[in-house]
Design a protein around this motif. Structure first.
Motif, PDB file in Angstrom:
ATOM      1  N   UNK A 291       0.857  -1.188   0.000  1.00  0.00           N
ATOM      2  CA  UNK A 291       0.000   0.000   0.000  1.00  0.00           C
ATOM      3  C   UNK A 291       0.890   1.234   0.000  1.00  0.00           C
ATOM      4  N   UNK A 292       0.488   2.253  -0.747  1.00  0.00           N
ATOM      5  CA  UNK A 292       1.197   3.532  -0.741  1.00  0.00           C
ATOM      6  C   UNK A 292       0.191   4.648  -0.905  1.00  0.00           C
ATOM      7  N   UNK A 293       0.551   5.831  -0.432  1.00  0.00           N
ATOM      8  CA  UNK A 293      -0.298   7.002  -0.602  1.00  0.00           C
ATOM      9  C   UNK A 293      -0.224   7.494  -2.045  1.00  0.00           C
TER      10      UNK A 293
ATOM     11  N   UNK B 261       5.098  -8.640  -4.267  1.00  0.00           N
ATOM     12  CA  UNK B 261       3.768  -8.568  -3.673  1.00  0.00           C
ATOM     13  C   UNK B 261       2.699  -9.164  -4.583  1.00  0.00           C
ATOM     14  N   UNK B 262       1.656  -9.727  -3.965  1.00  0.00           N
ATOM     15  CA  UNK B 262       0.530 -10.264  -4.722  1.00  0.00           C
ATOM     16  C   UNK B 262      -0.319  -9.133  -5.301  1.00  0.00           C
ATOM     17  N   UNK B 263      -0.531  -8.078  -4.499  1.00  0.00           N
ATOM     18  CA  UNK B 263      -1.265  -6.907  -4.971  1.00  0.00           C
ATOM     19  C   UNK B 263      -0.546  -5.654  -4.494  1.00  0.00           C
ATOM     20  N   UNK B 264      -0.724  -4.549  -5.247  1.00  0.00           N
ATOM     21  CA  UNK B 264      -0.108  -3.274  -4.890  1.00  0.00           C
ATOM     22  C   UNK B 264      -1.158  -2.181  -5.067  1.00  0.00           C
TER      23      UNK B 264
ATOM     24  N   UNK C 201      -2.616  -0.989  -8.562  1.00  0.00           N
ATOM     25  CA  UNK C 201      -1.559  -0.718  -9.529  1.00  0.00           C
ATOM     26  C   UNK C 201      -1.111  -1.996 -10.234  1.00  0.00           C
ATOM     27  N   UNK C 202      -1.071  -3.095  -9.479  1.00  0.00           N
ATOM     28  CA  UNK C 202      -0.583  -4.361 -10.035  1.00  0.00           C
ATOM     29  C   UNK C 202      -1.138  -5.506  -9.222  1.00  0.00           C
ATOM     30  N   UNK C 203      -1.440  -6.617  -9.874  1.00  0.00           N
ATOM     31  CA  UNK C 203      -1.814  -7.842  -9.183  1.00  0.00           C
ATOM     32  C   UNK C 203      -1.338  -9.037  -9.986  1.00  0.00           C
ATOM     33  N   UNK C 204      -1.053 -10.117  -9.319  1.00  0.00           N
ATOM     34  CA  UNK C 204      -0.655 -11.343 -10.011  1.00  0.00           C
ATOM     35  C   UNK C 204      -1.878 -12.006 -10.610  1.00  0.00           C
TER      36      UNK C 204
END
Length: 258
Positions: free
Chosen positions: A58-60, A187-190, A216-219
């Protein structure tokens, strides 16, 4: 004559190769997924929720205190739902303690559900998180760091898989004009979380906060973006209701109260 045999330490490249092999094996056994309860989100996730034995970042969205608060509460709401059953607790590891406990409680993560661990630097925080994950006794682990390289995220993913415990890595202290999610990760999700404008109310007051939620991204799936209403007192997000539906719900509630 005695001979001293020196054993060469594995190179960084060899360590990365070994971690990749372990990570590939770890993907065979995945934990149960935690659904958001929103079709617009769950239907777009490859696991129809967050892998309960995986690493999620997780990011802002922007380097601002408001987006930092939104990202923090997004993580807290997820952790609260992982720890919804009695007796389950969350570990929050960080190097700078500036969490606002009443805010966490408002999204369902009360003081009876959370432990805090403090490290002097990012490497200490990551080590604390990894040990906690491998123990397998926690509902969820959260760690706040400024930076974590790909090797560190692989270690966290492996530890999450071994301990069957979800890991939320909050990449905090974002530098201006540089998103920490640009760095490679296992990471699996971002997720990138920011504040959005609340809907106007038909009466004076403050409406429920809204967030911009970007995967942003997921496997095994595609990225997406949507706007959600902030977590309620059980850590649940909601989609903004159309104005006419919101007005009808308010009229219905008023008639029941009468």
């Amino acid at each position: 004559m005695n001979h001293v045999v020196q054993i060469a330490e594995p190179s960084r490249a060899d360590q990365i190769v070994a971690l990749r092999a372990e990570l590939a094996r770890a993907q065979i056994a995945r934990g149960p997924a935690l659904a958001f309860g929103i079709a617009a989100v769950d239907d777009r996730l490859s696991d129809h929720g967050l892998d309960g034995a995986g690493l999620h970042e997780i990011a802002a969205a922007r380097p601002s205190s408001s987006d930092d608060a939104a990202a923090t509460l997004f993580a807290a709401g997820i952790a609260a739902r992982f720890a919804c059953q009695p007796g389950f607790s969350v570990l929050w590891a960080l190097s700078k303690f500036d969490l606002y406990a009443p805010g966490l409680e408002q999204v369902g993560l009360g003081p009876d559900r959370i432990f805090y661990a403090s490290g002097r630097k990012d490497s200490d925080v990551l080590a604390l998180a990894e040990d906690a994950l491998r123990d397998g006794a926690l509902a969820c682990v959260i760690a706040e760091v400024k930076a974590a390289d790909q090797t560190a995220t692989r270690r966290l993913q492996l530890a999450a898989s071994d301990g069957k415990t979800p890991m939320l890595l909050y990449r905090r202290h974002r530098a201006r004009d540089r998103c920490p999610l640009d760095q490679p990760s296992a990471a699996m999700t971002r997720w990138r979380i920011g504040c959005a404008s609340s809907a106007r109310l038909p009466y004076p007051g403050v409406g429920r906060a809204r967030w911009s939620v970007e995967l942003v991204r997921q496997r095994g799936g595609n990225p997406f973006f949507l706007e959600c209403e902030a977590c309620d007192d059980q850590g649940r997000l909601a989609l903004p209701a159309p104005a006419r539906d919101r007005a009808a719900a308010q009229v219905g509630a008023a008639s029941q109260a009468a």
